[in-house]
Design an enzyme around this catalytic site. Sequence first.
Site, mmCIF file in Angstrom:
data_model
loop_
_atom_site.group_PDB
_atom_site.id
_atom_site.type_symbol
_atom_site.label_atom_id
_atom_site.label_comp_id
_atom_site.label_asym_id
_atom_site.label_seq_id
_atom_site.Cartn_x
_atom_site.Cartn_y
_atom_site.Cartn_z
ATOM 1 N N THR A 25 -110.695 -63.323 5.694
ATOM 2 C CA THR A 25 -110.575 -62.709 7.018
ATOM 3 C C THR A 25 -111.495 -61.496 7.123
ATOM 4 O O THR A 25 -111.447 -60.613 6.279
ATOM 5 C CB THR A 25 -109.098 -62.310 7.254
ATOM 6 O OG1 THR A 25 -108.344 -63.512 7.381
ATOM 7 C CG2 THR A 25 -108.926 -61.478 8.521
ATOM 8 N N HIS A 177 -103.974 -74.109 6.977
ATOM 9 C CA HIS A 177 -103.439 -72.915 6.292
ATOM 10 C C HIS A 177 -101.921 -73.035 6.221
ATOM 11 O O HIS A 177 -101.209 -72.741 7.167
ATOM 12 C CB HIS A 177 -103.851 -71.657 7.049
ATOM 13 C CG HIS A 177 -103.718 -70.388 6.246
ATOM 14 N ND1 HIS A 177 -102.975 -70.305 5.087
ATOM 15 C CD2 HIS A 177 -104.251 -69.142 6.436
ATOM 16 C CE1 HIS A 177 -103.057 -69.065 4.601
ATOM 17 N NE2 HIS A 177 -103.825 -68.345 5.400
ATOM 18 N N ASN A 180 -99.448 -68.137 2.364
ATOM 19 C CA ASN A 180 -99.461 -66.687 2.612
ATOM 20 C C ASN A 180 -98.516 -66.183 3.686
ATOM 21 O O ASN A 180 -98.799 -65.192 4.361
ATOM 22 C CB ASN A 180 -100.897 -66.222 2.908
ATOM 23 C CG ASN A 180 -101.781 -66.373 1.680
ATOM 24 O OD1 ASN A 180 -101.273 -66.614 0.583
ATOM 25 N ND2 ASN A 180 -103.080 -66.239 1.846
ATOM 26 N N TYR A 182 -97.620 -67.402 6.578
ATOM 27 C CA TYR A 182 -97.883 -67.683 7.992
ATOM 28 C C TYR A 182 -96.984 -68.822 8.479
ATOM 29 O O TYR A 182 -96.096 -69.267 7.756
ATOM 30 C CB TYR A 182 -99.383 -67.936 8.214
ATOM 31 C CG TYR A 182 -100.198 -66.706 7.841
ATOM 32 C CD1 TYR A 182 -100.048 -65.519 8.571
ATOM 33 C CD2 TYR A 182 -101.036 -66.700 6.733
ATOM 34 C CE1 TYR A 182 -100.743 -64.368 8.207
ATOM 35 C CE2 TYR A 182 -101.733 -65.543 6.370
ATOM 36 C CZ TYR A 182 -101.584 -64.386 7.114
ATOM 37 O OH TYR A 182 -102.250 -63.247 6.753
ATOM 38 N N ASN A 237 -97.026 -61.191 2.940
ATOM 39 C CA ASN A 237 -96.418 -61.197 4.274
ATOM 40 C C ASN A 237 -94.913 -61.416 4.231
ATOM 41 O O ASN A 237 -94.329 -62.065 5.097
ATOM 42 C CB ASN A 237 -97.103 -62.223 5.182
ATOM 43 C CG ASN A 237 -98.510 -61.782 5.535
ATOM 44 O OD1 ASN A 237 -98.728 -60.622 5.865
ATOM 45 N ND2 ASN A 237 -99.466 -62.695 5.430
HETATM 46 C C1 8OZ Z 1 -106.197 -60.701 4.687
HETATM 47 C C2 8OZ Z 1 -106.124 -60.057 5.912
HETATM 48 C C3 8OZ Z 1 -105.712 -60.768 7.015
HETATM 49 C C4 8OZ Z 1 -105.388 -62.089 6.905
HETATM 50 C C5 8OZ Z 1 -104.397 -64.685 4.411
HETATM 51 C C6 8OZ Z 1 -105.510 -65.013 6.508
HETATM 52 O O1 8OZ Z 1 -103.776 -63.913 3.691
HETATM 53 C C7 8OZ Z 1 -105.141 -64.160 5.563
HETATM 54 C C8 8OZ Z 1 -105.469 -62.724 5.677
HETATM 55 C C9 8OZ Z 1 -105.869 -62.023 4.574
HETATM 56 O O2 8OZ Z 1 -104.385 -65.899 4.216
#
Ligand code: 8OZ
Length: 367
Positions: A25, A177, A180, A182, A237
């Site tokens: 990112t 994806h 992480n 999401y 996250n």
């Molecule tokens: C770092 C900053 C923002 C997003 C991920 C898409 O962790 C990210 C991400 C990484 O997969």
Amino acid sequence: MSSIFEPVQIGALKLHNRIVMAPLTRNRSPNAIPTDLAVTYYRQRASAGLIVSEGTVISPQGQGYADVPGLYSTEQIDAWKRVTAAVHEAGGKIFCQIWHVGRVSHTDLQPDNQPPVAPSAITAKTKTYLLKDGVGSFAETSHPRALRAEELPGIVRDFQHAARNAVLAGFDGVEVHGANGYLIDQFLKDGANHRKDDYGGSIENRARLLLEVMRAVTEEIGGDRVGLRLSPITPANDIVDSNPQPLFEHVARELAPLRLAYIHVIEGATGGPREIADRPFDFGAFKSAYQTAGGKGAWMVNNGYDRAMAEKAVANGADLVAFGRPFISNPDLVHRLRENAELNAADKTTFYGGGAKGYTDYPTLNG
Ligand code: 8OZ
């Protein structure tokens, strides 16, 4: 013995080597449209066996950080066409990472400043990145609302459309994806998914959204153009599952018939330690579950690899090794690894947002 520097056939793709540029990112796409700088940035890195683009959102609702690119409009497709053409001209291959952040977002980034969406109305204790008048800042994520079951087919369709758009934009394929913390990972893991319907509770139910997305995307563009990123134990996250081993072995068995190009596995904490004391996980058993069920996709490993670790992983059966941060500061990473040359240090202050500085201005060995 196979080397990370030798060509390899992955599904329909012939790659120059087994070294993959991981998705990174960079927050340099105002209005979610990649710029000329992105064309240069990706072209500079085309000696990777495969580039996986930065996370690219499938819809405005899927956005969780300022100035990340998307792949849902004609303008975005046209902008990405220039990136993929540049990479192909330089002899490289590029997949697009398609992304919905779920609850890892902020009302400032959402359509009509609505709350972000999630499997359940549970706030992620994590930060997102906002930009106001060119000034970046990290902010707490907003409290999300739980998605209604009737909304989920629309999200599956958004992934499917993004995959079709990726092919129209000249990408060699897509990486979904699923990692992480999401949206897809939020559905998978019981720390974030408290649903009482067909998408929550049992392992089968929590894996349902992921598998619906994967089936839709593979039907749309063919399994050999599709990869998937997973992170079974990452705490990134604010995500956690109480029992990831059976969850991910179920996922592995269900993915096997889809004839994917690859599975991309983050081993440990994303960008952090490979071992996590209170989150044991047997990555070998996860891979075996996939292969025993007939899965033939390439196995891509990721997390803190250097040349020696990568060679060892390939000797032990990994097909591809992804490198993240080293590719930010070393456009010629493949050449440097081959020569055992020193690597440029990365400047963290220019990771997220900004212009050419820390993006397209890192020198190659040859100047
Ligand atoms: C770092 C900053 C923002 C997003 C991920 C898409 O962790 C990210 C991400 C990484 O997969």
